[in-house]
Design an enzyme around this catalytic site. Structure first.
Site, PDB file in Angstrom:
ATOM      1  N   TYR A 265       0.861  -1.173   0.000  1.00 52.29           N
ATOM      2  CA  TYR A 265       0.000   0.000   0.000  1.00 52.29           C
ATOM      3  C   TYR A 265       0.897   1.221   0.000  1.00 52.29           C
ATOM      4  O   TYR A 265       1.909   1.256   0.697  1.00 52.29           O
ATOM      5  CB  TYR A 265      -0.850   0.064   1.268  1.00 52.29           C
ATOM      6  CG  TYR A 265      -1.874  -1.017   1.405  1.00 52.29           C
ATOM      7  CD1 TYR A 265      -1.532  -2.281   1.858  1.00 52.29           C
ATOM      8  CD2 TYR A 265      -3.207  -0.763   1.118  1.00 52.29           C
ATOM      9  CE1 TYR A 265      -2.478  -3.271   2.005  1.00 52.29           C
ATOM     10  CE2 TYR A 265      -4.172  -1.740   1.276  1.00 52.29           C
ATOM     11  CZ  TYR A 265      -3.801  -2.992   1.721  1.00 52.29           C
ATOM     12  OH  TYR A 265      -4.754  -3.963   1.868  1.00 52.29           O
ATOM     13  N   HIS A 273      -6.699   1.312  -2.096  1.00 52.49           N
ATOM     14  CA  HIS A 273      -6.458  -0.121  -2.256  1.00 52.49           C
ATOM     15  C   HIS A 273      -4.965  -0.376  -2.404  1.00 52.49           C
ATOM     16  O   HIS A 273      -4.212   0.506  -2.808  1.00 52.49           O
ATOM     17  CB  HIS A 273      -7.164  -0.642  -3.508  1.00 52.49           C
ATOM     18  CG  HIS A 273      -8.638  -0.768  -3.363  1.00 52.49           C
ATOM     19  ND1 HIS A 273      -9.233  -1.916  -2.890  1.00 52.49           N
ATOM     20  CD2 HIS A 273      -9.634   0.098  -3.618  1.00 52.49           C
ATOM     21  CE1 HIS A 273     -10.539  -1.743  -2.864  1.00 52.49           C
ATOM     22  NE2 HIS A 273     -10.816  -0.533  -3.300  1.00 52.49           N
ATOM     23  N   LYS A 312      -4.798  -4.669  -8.844  1.00 51.84           N
ATOM     24  CA  LYS A 312      -3.411  -4.549  -8.384  1.00 51.84           C
ATOM     25  C   LYS A 312      -2.491  -5.066  -9.475  1.00 51.84           C
ATOM     26  O   LYS A 312      -2.908  -5.775 -10.369  1.00 51.84           O
ATOM     27  CB  LYS A 312      -3.206  -5.400  -7.127  1.00 51.84           C
ATOM     28  CG  LYS A 312      -4.097  -4.953  -5.982  1.00 51.84           C
ATOM     29  CD  LYS A 312      -4.073  -5.959  -4.877  1.00 51.84           C
ATOM     30  CE  LYS A 312      -5.256  -5.858  -3.941  1.00 51.84           C
ATOM     31  NZ  LYS A 312      -6.095  -4.699  -3.985  1.00 51.84           N
TER      32      LYS A 312
END
Lengths: 355, 259, 386
Positions: A265, A273, A312
């Site tokens: 993060y 996120h 991601k």
């Protein structure tokens, strides 16, 4: 939550206090004097002050062969909050991550007993006294076997205004201590890498053996976490990666939920996120061993799909493992025997890349 | 011209290590009667500038070809050898001028026109005499975890396709993929083969996220088959007279979220 | 499933990470009854048909299946043809592994084929299959007495494409309009010739540099006073720390691979981790004689036969590529796309999945500086005397 508020609550990226130098206005004598004071004297004063340490407890599992660390957790509510708010370390054992069990339970119990939101400190005391009285009544009834049926607890609240008819469960009685406050039953569990980072790198935590109460020193902790002392021991390889990303400013958390080793993060879960899902791959000097241990494309496509599906990017973090880790005098030397290199894998859609 | 021989076996073309079907009739038979769909990998001539709808040939996985051969439904054709005669050229004896003349002749006898444009057509399949390969050419596929799980699912009536997109070996569909979504992400394992917990979590999550289950299964060696009695997985299915499938065990994993 | 993703509600996605979501729409098979909706506008994707969960055994179920199948079979049975206006014909020479073009009409030759000194155009095997398959070319054998069918064309040319997976990727990209050429490293023995641009280095501000030096000096002094670093830590020893900057810098002890400064010598690559194709985005101005830098470089691997590369193999491949970022790119771009990157087409018996492999260095990106700078400004805002 507005960005401003988030910054106020989570103002430190690490649980180490920082005293920044004030701005220096050269032509202003007061500013210069203050600056010099901050620069020279404050460190001198601090030198005598021992950094406030947080406390954690280590549970050992012992079998006929050896002892293994089973868990490392923080008990104290204040310490838990500090560790979470300053860097998002650990996971509340009764929460999804942020250790909010006590707050949530207190709220739930207040609602169950028909209380409205707290308005004034005096009312807090009054309510607490009333709750204590109810608690004692209910306990007496429970001892007589009356409250075995949760519905019966409605009799306990007969005097209260029926704001919410959620009954107090029998189990809830055990949640309050003699003062009527909610007991602190939650712990903040630390991963081994987090614990070692806090103890060794930041020196912000004291870890005690759960049974004996003895302080677990850093060398002893390392021995417990790396009992086999092999260069590719999974604790040390994963620690190298954890330390690498933490030291470059990332908030690093466990990634098992997505089938990866770590999540990165930029600032922390409340802000955005996670941006990256990291997989740790040990790399040996023996190239044929590396060849043998290669994953297949099905695996990478699958991980990429999960990770990409939750927005991601997948990172393969290769860790060069030394052949032998016998010769080191400081932990720093040991860590410097490893080396990290990363590549990213992302899905590429040809039809979206035509212009 | 239909590309089958008198024994009516379906011909599967073996070219450069891969299996293809070029004949539309064979494609129909495979899909309609044997629930083997394969993957279309050719450009569709009517709409060539897109990759959503593709045309012939159909590509088959080695497991599909192997099962069809094992069942006596198809045979493997070595197309390279079969076409050698037509394509072969003696390097020292190339007569391009003659060739060009012949080609001109061939082309002018194409579709005739009266003021319309002449059109040139390429057939899908050729008429060469075929050289078939024996079953041993696909035997290497038998007794692999991939083949075991493929065969197990195929006997239960599933359509099966490659699973790369979802990180698995196969996808299994309860019916024709044209009309139904896949139900399982499939991984075949050896009975004693290990797989990591992270893979279990990741695959289970991936599957559930796309409304499928992750299925893992393997052939149980004879010595361990007594363990199957404890599991309720050994339902015998009537299918094409083959042996029962009691010696296979499978499990499905789905993500379960609390709170 | 997204609600399980993050433990907080309403958390924004990090910028640049939103586009993964819709990738799913490319998967699974389309309903052939929708084929008719592809009009003259070739860019539009056909509409998706509705699918069912599982067969119910009902008659309407079976009808639906039959209809979809029939639509597909009809389409597959379509003719592979072209008119004389765009006629291409050629002869396949197996010993040369190329086709010689006899008639060359139509737009394809802007990006396909190579002319020799006498002006005759020669086609590579993947170009041949591509043209024959889409019905744009008539192919003949060397004796000229037979028109080669699609099946025979595969039999003749596929082997020379160096793997069906390479042909699949070639055709897939060609269909989407990309211009695809073999790279010099297409063959086993070839190596990609890439011009390496020298890495641009960052120039920091002088005062920042001096402040950092002063910080390091203080830390060193502090350690000396505390009688050297004890063997078992800590790294962040006692005393006052002036900034998180300085803490982070002190923590950075793990050696890492960095892109800064050094010029990377290209290493020799190993199949299949060699660039197979150079790819350009579709553009009418493309010139075969002077194509310019490719927009993408594509490596092709077989999902079943090949495994993922070891770092050595990936590193060798990446070392042959030019840097794709300069001083104007953001940290986010560099970390997500990679300082250098290459596209990998993974083929699984007819299914292609594309990925980009990017060379990154998290150690080169200091994401904490902005954060701590903000903190310092906000903390002392009230003490400023203006």
């Amino acid at each position: 939550m507005k960005k401003r508020n988030l910054n106020a609550i989570y103002h430190s990226p690490l649980p180490v206090e920082v005293v920044a130098l004030p701005p220096l206005v050269p032509h202003n004598p007061i500013s210069v004097a203050y600056y010099v004071y901050q620069l020279v004297f404050v460190p001198f004063l601090w030198g005598f002050k021992r950094r406030r340490r947080l406390t954690a407890y280590l549970e050992l599992y012992t079998d006929s062969v050896s002892s293994y660390v089973s868990s490392i957790a923080v008990d104290s509510y204040e310490d838990m909050q500090e560790l979470w708010k300053a860097g998002f370390f650990g996971k509340g054992t009764q929460s999804r991550s942020d250790p909010t069990w006590a707050l949530r339970t207190a709220k739930r119990l207040q609602e169950a007993s028909g209380e409205t939101e707290i308005v004034a400190p005096e009312e807090v005391t009054a309510r607490r006294r009333a709750a204590r009285k109810r608690f004692k009544n209910a306990r007496a009834l429970a001892e007589q076997g009356v409250l075995s049926n949760p519905a019966d607890s409605e009799k306990v609240e007969a005097n209260e205004e029926p704001r919410r008819q959620k009954p107090t469960r029998v189990e809830d009685l055990a949640l309050r201590d003699s003062e009527g406050n909610v007991r602190q039953l939650e712990k903040l569990q630390l991963t081994f890498q987090e614990a070692f980072f806090l103890a060794y790198a930041l020196d912000i935590i004291d870890i005690y053996d759960d049974r004996t109460g003895d302080l677990v020193t850093v060398p002893y902790l390392l021995g417990l976490l790396m009992p086999d002392w092999s260069p590719d021991n999974s604790f040390i390889v994963n620690y190298v990666v954890y330390h690498h990303y933490r030291s470059h400013g990332w908030c690093v958390r466990n990634g098992v939920k997505f089938g990866v080793d770590y999540l990165l993060y930029r600032r922390g879960p409340p802000f955005s996120h996670a941006e990256f899902g990291v997989i740790v791959i040990p790399l040996y000097s023996n190239e044929s061993k590396n060849q043998l241990m290669r994953r297949d494309w099905y695996w990478s496509s699958g991980v990429n799909r999960v990770v990409g599906g939750v927005k991601k990017t997948m990172v393969l973090c290769y860790v060069k493992v030394p052949d032998c880790i016998d010769k080191w005098h400081t932990v720093e030397e040991l860590l410097k025997m490893y080396e990290v290199r990363e590549v990213v894998l992302r899905r590429w859609i040809p039809s979206r890349n035509r212009d | 011209m239909v590309d089958n021989d008198a024994a009516d076996l379906i011909s599967i073309s073996f070219i450069d290590g891969e299996y293809f079907v070029f004949d539309i009739e064979a494609v129909k038979r495979l899909r309609n009667h044997h629930h083997v769909a394969g993957i279309l990998v050719g450009t569709l001539p009517q709409v060539p500038q897109q990759s959503t709808f593709l045309g012939l040939p159909v590509q088959l996985m080695p497991e599909e070809a192997a099962l069809l051969v094992q069942r006596g439904v198809a045979r493997i054709i070595d197309e390279g050898s079969s076409h050698e005669v037509i394509l072969a050229v003696d390097e020292n004896d190339i007569d391009e001028a003659t060739a060009k003349l012949k080609i001109n002749e061939l082309e002018s006898t194409g579709s005739e026109s009266q003021g319309q444009l002449v059109s040139f057509t390429t057939p899908a399949i050729s008429t060469a005499n075929r050289i078939a390969l024996s079953e041993s050419s696909v035997a290497a596929v038998y007794d692999t975890p991939r083949f075991d799980v493929y065969k197990y699912l195929h006997k239960r009536g599933y359509f099966i396709s490659p699973g790369l997109r979802f990180g698995s070996q196969f996808l299994a569909y309860p019916g024709d993929p044209l009309r139904y979504h896949s139900h399982y992400l499939v991984r075949g394992l050896g009975y004693g083969e290990e797989f990591s917990l992270l893979e279990l979590v990741g695959s289970g999550r991936l599957g559930t996220g796309v409304k499928k289950a992750w299925m893992v299964g393997g052939h149980v060696p004879d010595d361990d088959q007594h363990k199957l009695a404890a599991l309720d997985s050994s339902k015998i299915i009537e299918s094409e007279g083959d042996e029962s499938i009691e010696d296979f065990v499978s499990f499905c994993v789905e993500w379960a979220g609390f709170g | 499933m997204d609600d399980l993703d993050n433990d907080y509600d309403n958390v924004p996605v990090a910028p640049g990470h939103g586009e993964h979501e819709n990738a799913e729409s490319d998967d699974e098979q389309q309903d052939w009854r929708m084929l008719a909706t592809i009009g003259s506008d070739k860019k539009s994707l056909p509409k998706r048909g509705e699918k069912e969960y599982e067969p119910t055994g009902s008659a309407s179920d079976r009808n639906n299946v039959d209809e979809s199948r029939q639509a597909m079979y009809t389409a597959l049975n379509g003719e592979r043809q072209h008119t004389s206006k765009v006629h291409i014909s050629g002869i396949w020479y197996p010993h040369l592994r190329k086709a010689k073009v006899l008639v060359a009409r139509g737009p394809h030759f802007k990006s396909i084929g190579k002319a020799d000194s006498s002006g005759t155009i020669w086609l590579l095997p993947e170009e041949v299959i591509y043209l024959v398959e889409r019905g744009s070319m008539s192919l003949y054998n060397a004796r000229g007495d037979l028109k080669i069918s699609l099946q025979a064309c595969y039999a003749a040319c596929l082997g020379a494409c160096q793997g069906h997976e390479r042909y699949l990727v070639y055709a897939y990209l060609k269909r989407l309009g990309f211009i695809v050429q073999r790279a010099t490293s297409f063959d086993e023995s070839g190596e990609e010739q890439v011009v390496q641009k020298p890495d641009s280095c960052r120039i920091g501000r002088l005062w920042k540099f001096l402040l950092q030096k002063f910080d390091s000096f203080c830390t060193g002094l502090r350690r000396a006073i505390a009688k050297q670093i004890p063997s078992f830590g800590p790294i962040i020893c006692g005393g006052v720390w002036r900034s998180y900057d300085s803490i982070y810098r002190e923590l950075q002890i793990i050696p890492f691979y960095s892109h800064r400064g050094s010029h990377v010598t290209p290493k020799s690559t190993v199949a299949p981790f060699k660039v197979a194709y150079n790819v350009w985005k579709p553009r009418p101005s493309f010139k075969k004689s002077n194509p310019g830098e490719p927009d993408f470089r594509v490596v092709v691997v077989n999902a079943q036969k090949d495994k993922m590369p070891t770092l050595a193999q990936a590193g060798a491949l990446l070392s042959t590529l030019p840097a794709c970022h300069d001083s104007t790119s953001t940290s986010q771009e560099r970390l997500r796309e990679g300082y250098k990157n290459v596209i990998i087409g993974v083929v699984d018996y007819g299914i292609i999945s594309f990925m980009t492999l990017g060379d990154v260095s998290f150690g080169d990106e200091h994401i904490y500086e902005r954060h701590t700078a903000n903190n310092r400004l906000s903390k002392y805002h009230s003490t400023k005397k203006r």
